[in-house]
Design an enzyme around this catalytic site. Structure first.
Site, PDB file in Angstrom:
ATOM      1  N   GLY A   1       4.342  -3.928   5.234  1.00 39.54           N
ATOM      2  CA  GLY A   1       4.733  -2.613   5.741  1.00 39.54           C
ATOM      3  C   GLY A   1       4.706  -1.610   4.603  1.00 39.54           C
ATOM      4  O   GLY A   1       3.643  -1.190   4.177  1.00 39.54           O
TER       5      GLY A   1
ATOM      6  N   SER B   1      -0.025  -7.608   1.096  1.00 30.96           N
ATOM      7  CA  SER B   1      -0.046  -6.184   1.390  1.00 30.96           C
ATOM      8  C   SER B   1       1.153  -5.513   0.708  1.00 30.96           C
ATOM      9  O   SER B   1       1.325  -5.699  -0.489  1.00 30.96           O
ATOM     10  CB  SER B   1      -0.044  -6.014   2.912  1.00 30.96           C
ATOM     11  OG  SER B   1      -0.474  -4.739   3.270  1.00 30.96           O
ATOM     12  N   TRP B   2       1.987  -4.764   1.429  1.00 30.50           N
ATOM     13  CA  TRP B   2       3.211  -4.250   0.801  1.00 30.50           C
ATOM     14  C   TRP B   2       4.033  -5.399   0.230  1.00 30.50           C
ATOM     15  O   TRP B   2       4.721  -5.236  -0.783  1.00 30.50           O
ATOM     16  CB  TRP B   2       4.051  -3.449   1.799  1.00 30.50           C
ATOM     17  CG  TRP B   2       5.461  -3.282   1.320  1.00 30.50           C
ATOM     18  CD1 TRP B   2       6.566  -3.953   1.766  1.00 30.50           C
ATOM     19  CD2 TRP B   2       5.918  -2.426   0.252  1.00 30.50           C
ATOM     20  NE1 TRP B   2       7.674  -3.571   1.055  1.00 30.50           N
ATOM     21  CE2 TRP B   2       7.305  -2.634   0.124  1.00 30.50           C
ATOM     22  CE3 TRP B   2       5.281  -1.517  -0.597  1.00 30.50           C
ATOM     23  CZ2 TRP B   2       8.082  -1.953  -0.817  1.00 30.50           C
ATOM     24  CZ3 TRP B   2       6.044  -0.842  -1.545  1.00 30.50           C
ATOM     25  CH2 TRP B   2       7.426  -1.059  -1.641  1.00 30.50           C
TER      26      TRP B   2
ATOM     27  N   ASP C   1     -11.414  -6.084   3.515  1.00 29.36           N
ATOM     28  CA  ASP C   1     -10.088  -5.522   3.744  1.00 29.36           C
ATOM     29  C   ASP C   1     -10.208  -3.999   3.685  1.00 29.36           C
ATOM     30  O   ASP C   1     -10.461  -3.429   2.624  1.00 29.36           O
ATOM     31  CB  ASP C   1      -9.123  -6.038   2.669  1.00 29.36           C
ATOM     32  CG  ASP C   1      -7.676  -5.649   2.934  1.00 29.36           C
ATOM     33  OD1 ASP C   1      -7.449  -4.607   3.584  1.00 29.36           O
ATOM     34  OD2 ASP C   1      -6.779  -6.376   2.469  1.00 29.36           O
TER      35      ASP C   1
END
Ligand code: STX
Length: 320
Positions: A51, A118-119, A273
């Protein structure tokens, strides 16, 4: 080159339930929810979700041999089962780093493997840089360093060239006069006093990300944006962190890379990605010469893609 010979179910460990759950008050305002699964006497691993604002999911346990690992998950401030829901006050990167340490101490764990995509990779790296003796290893996917260029690419102009169809509704939700800075325009709506305005913006923001996270669009994944309980927390928290440049200076992670040179690090990165382009993984791997970078030829961003999942499980199996 071959696609789709295995299914996700074949690559991952079976679904398991958490054996222990709890809540930890981390500030006057925030309480975070945590869960523990697998072998309580196994090798501890902390799973750091994306996120920010995505919340931890039961499927994240399936990346670990449950007989070997003590699997610890938590929902970061304001999302998942943490409270208050979608709260932005007192919600920032260093607070989250502190929460991970609070949770480690609360559970009586000395050191753990740190797993994040990711985050989750951003926060894993900053956590390890602040508490380098606590991370046994870093297992990172879909590297996101939250620099201006990365935010510009995904939220303004870059990914829009590859997914113009999904970009259009995200862009057109904002009047033309405000389109020069879409993150700011979304931030105004996501923090509006009007719940209807907040929800409508959250839905468009989240649809854009879900539509671009996989090499092949996945209807189940797209459905996440229609769950407004998920979307409001996800969009509000993401936008809050990004408009604040994640509350650290530009290039914070690369500037502090010396603090984690000794930590065994593996980077799993999809070649295609579009959310977090491979360039960031490449630059991180160059700055961490002892790390192991695996570029997965047939994948996008999500950890739910078969080849990404296979590589992640290969890493966790090798660390048993
Ligand atoms: N956000 C990237 C990220 O961390 C820019 C992320 N994207 N989707 C997710 O996380 C979920 C899987 C948590 C929905």
């Amino acid at each position: 080159m071959s696609f789709g010979e295995q299914t996700l179910e074949e690559v991952l460990y079976p679904e398991i339930e958490a054996h222990t759950t709890g809540r930890l008050e981390v500030s006057d305002l925030h309480t975070i929810a945590w869960e523990r699964a697998g072998n309580p006497d196994g090798i501890p691993v902390i799973v750091i979700h994306g996120g920010p604002g995505g919340g931890s999911q039961p499927s994240y346990r399936q990346y670990f041999d449950p007989s070997a690992y003590d699997i610890i998950q938590f929902d970061q401030r304001g999302c998942g089962s943490s409270t208050p829901y979608a709260e932005l006050e007192d919600n920032n990167t260093m607070a989250s780093v502190g929460d991970i340490e609070s949770l480690r101490r609360h559970l009586g764990i000395e050191t753990w493997h740190v797993f994040g995509g990711s985050w989750g990779s951003t926060l894993s790296l900053i956590y390890a840089q602040n508490h380098p003796s606590r991370a046994r290893s870093l297992i990172l996917r879909g590297i996101f360093m939250c620099r201006k260029s990365e935010l510009q690419w995904f939220y303004q102009d870059g990914a829009s060239n590859i997914f113009p169809d999904a970009f259009e509704p995200y862009r057109d939700h904002i009047p033309e006069s405000e389109r020069g800075d879409l993150v700011s325009a979304y931030h105004r709506r996501l923090t509006s006093k009007d719940g209807g305005i907040r929800r409508a913006a959250a839905q468009q923001w989240t649809r854009w990300e879900m539509a671009t996270s996989k090499l092949f669009p996945d209807p189940e994944y797209l459905e996440m944006a229609e769950d407004l309980d998920f979307a409001v927390a996800f969009a509000r928290i993401e936008c809050h962190y990004f408009i604040n440049a994640i509350f650290v200076e530009e290039d914070h992670i690369l500037n502090n890379v010396d603090k984690i040179q000794h930590i065994p690090t593996t980077i799993i990165q999809g070649r295609y990605d579009v959310v977090c382009p491979v360039r960031s993984a490449w630059e991180l791997a160059k700055a961490l010469p002892d790390s192991n970078l695996v570029i997965v030829a047939d994948s996008g961003h999500s950890m739910g893609e078969v080849s990404i999942a296979r590589e992640l499980v290969k890493v966790t199996d090798s660390l048993r």
